[in-house]
Enzyme design. Structure first.
Site, PDB file in Angstrom:
ATOM      1  N   THR A  23      36.657  42.583  41.405  1.00 51.45           N
ATOM      2  CA  THR A  23      38.047  42.523  40.966  1.00 51.45           C
ATOM      3  C   THR A  23      38.496  43.872  40.427  1.00 51.45           C
ATOM      4  OG1 THR A  23      39.627  41.180  39.697  1.00 51.45           O
ATOM      5  CG2 THR A  23      37.530  41.669  38.626  1.00 51.45           C
ATOM      6  N   ASN A  24      39.733  43.968  40.002  1.00 48.95           N
ATOM      7  CA  ASN A  24      40.292  45.193  39.444  1.00 48.95           C
ATOM      8  C   ASN A  24      40.633  44.971  37.986  1.00 48.95           C
ATOM      9  OD1 ASN A  24      40.246  46.617  41.799  1.00 48.95           O
ATOM     10  ND2 ASN A  24      42.443  46.594  42.123  1.00 48.95           N
ATOM     11  N   LEU A  25      40.695  46.061  37.228  1.00 50.52           N
ATOM     12  CA  LEU A  25      41.148  45.954  35.850  1.00 50.52           C
ATOM     13  C   LEU A  25      42.673  45.881  35.858  1.00 50.52           C
ATOM     14  CD1 LEU A  25      39.297  48.515  33.568  1.00 50.52           C
ATOM     15  CD2 LEU A  25      39.278  46.020  33.438  1.00 50.52           C
TER      16      LEU A  25
END
Ligand code: C5P
Length: 225
Positions: free
Chosen positions: A29-31
């Site tokens: 996932t991404n921040l």
């Protein structure tokens, strides 16, 4: 007569990260807290628009009066946005889409077997959702006004300018990540064909309201083009 700047507009906003499954319990996932996108959805509703928010996995309450659809992966988000963008007049792409996804998610949890061997993952590139929607908007004579985001840690202006062209959108909003990720504050750089507008550091809702006003100001010219 309505004094609200986005009255009669159908605004579509994407927000948050995407989640790309590796196996049933893990993923990539991404921040992204989703705060900026949620603030934009709220501000667009305040400005009189009918707003739909397509959200990746975040833990934020839905702004009042806003319709929300939750998605997980980039492909999932793309499918949803492609359909909804057909009946939108403005699309603000604030989601942090994962650039890659595992070629195939394992059906069962990948187990440690005690040998110390580590699994090898193969990735494929995710589609660029915004570039795709912007291309079909251009093919339909620009009935949809697309706004992209760029989170950069350096050379923000130059990168925002080149990203605007690469994505094929009339307006690209640069923000100074990643130190603002998850924070309540941000600062924005708006790049369009005429030049640059700076929105100095402020609360994300304050900035979202200013951004919505800037979008509303540009719509008549866009429609006339
Ligand atoms: O290329 P980059 O990821 O920096 O571009 C950011 C902009 O493009 C954001 O508006 C983001 O929502 C959008 N994007 C997208 N699909 C991707 C990657 C980014 O729509 N696969």
């Amino acid at each position: 007569f309505s004094p609200k700047p986005l009255a009669g507009q159908q605004v579509l906003v994407s927000a948050g990260p995407t989640f790309e499954a590796i196996d049933p319990v893990r993923g990539l996932t991404n921040l992204s807290s989703g705060k900026m996108g949620f603030a934009i959805a709220r501000a667009a509703h305040e400005a009189g628009a009918q707003v739909t928010l397509v959200a990746g996995p975040v833990s934020l309450p839905t702004p009042r009066g806003v319709g929300r659809i939750n998605v997980k992966s980039a492909l999932n988000m793309q499918k949803t946005l492609n359909v909804l963008s057909q009946s939108a007049s403005v699309f603000v792409s604030a989601a942090a889409v994962a650039d890659w996804r595992p070629v195939q998610a394992a059906e069962q949890k990948i187990k440690k077997d005690g040998s110390g061997e580590v699994p090898t993952l193969s990735f494929v590139e995710n589609p660029d959702i915004l570039a795709g929607i912007a291309a079909s908007a251009r093919a339909q004579n620009g009935a949809l006004y697309c706004v992209g985001f760029a989170a950069e840690s350096q050379d923000l202006l130059a990168l925002a300018q080149s990203k605007r062209v690469r994505k094929g959108v009339p307006l690209l909003v640069g923000n100074i990540g990643p130190d603002t990720f998850g924070q309540d504050d941000n600062a924005l750089l708006l790049v369009d064909e005429h030049g640059v507008t700076e929105l100095p550091r402020a609360d994300k809702l304050v900035l979202a309201r200013q951004l919505v006003a800037e979008i509303a100001r540009r719509l008549p010219e866009h429609k006339a083009a």
